[in-house]
Scaffold this motif. Structure first.
Motif, mmCIF file in Angstrom:
data_model
loop_
_atom_site.group_PDB
_atom_site.id
_atom_site.type_symbol
_atom_site.label_atom_id
_atom_site.label_comp_id
_atom_site.label_asym_id
_atom_site.label_seq_id
_atom_site.Cartn_x
_atom_site.Cartn_y
_atom_site.Cartn_z
ATOM 1 N N THR A 1 87.026 78.563 18.713
ATOM 2 C CA THR A 1 86.929 77.942 17.397
ATOM 3 C C THR A 1 86.661 78.989 16.327
ATOM 4 O OG1 THR A 1 86.016 75.940 18.393
ATOM 5 C CG2 THR A 1 85.699 76.213 16.021
ATOM 6 N N SER B 1 85.672 79.418 12.366
ATOM 7 C CA SER B 1 85.079 78.622 11.290
ATOM 8 C C SER B 1 84.911 79.496 10.064
ATOM 9 C CB SER B 1 83.735 78.030 11.720
ATOM 10 O OG SER B 1 82.782 79.041 11.942
ATOM 11 N N THR C 1 82.355 73.736 4.983
ATOM 12 C CA THR C 1 82.696 74.490 6.185
ATOM 13 C C THR C 1 83.898 73.844 6.856
ATOM 14 O OG1 THR C 1 80.415 75.171 6.522
ATOM 15 C CG2 THR C 1 81.853 75.285 8.428
ATOM 16 N N THR D 1 86.701 74.242 10.326
ATOM 17 C CA THR D 1 86.907 74.846 11.639
ATOM 18 C C THR D 1 88.357 74.668 12.047
ATOM 19 O OG1 THR D 1 86.290 72.832 12.814
ATOM 20 C CG2 THR D 1 84.531 74.412 12.384
ATOM 21 N N GLU E 1 90.759 75.359 15.800
ATOM 22 C CA GLU E 1 90.928 75.883 17.153
ATOM 23 C C GLU E 1 92.065 76.898 17.149
ATOM 24 O OE1 GLU E 1 88.941 75.263 19.834
ATOM 25 O OE2 GLU E 1 87.757 74.184 18.346
#
Length: 78
Positions: free
Chosen positions: A46, A48, A56, A58, A60
């Motif tokens: 991940t 971020s 925030t 994120t 993958e």
């Protein structure tokens, strides 16, 4: 600082951020403003980042390469 997330097909994100955390091949690492220049291999995990407004996000990733230089973080994805 500027974050660019780039895949083979397109620029997936480009914007101003205050920090980036990436899954490096040797463990997670964080990039802040004025970070030393570096190139790092990335592994699946991940990513971020925090936008300048405090939000925030994120994402993958399957792996890639990160290049940090002059307050620009370029993440090239596999």
């Amino acid at each position: 600082m500027t974050l660019k997330i780039i895949s083979a097909e397109q620029v997936e994100f480009e914007g101003e951020v205050t920090q980036v955390t990436l899954p490096g091949a040797m463990g997670k690492f964080q990039v802040l403003r004025s970070h030393a220049a570096m190139i790092a291999a990335l592994q699946a995990g991940t990513a971020s980042y925090t936008l300048v407004d405090g939000t925030t996000a994120t994402r993958e990733i399957a792996g890639g390469v990160a290049d940090v230089k002059n307050d620009v973080v370029s993440v090239c994805l596999y």
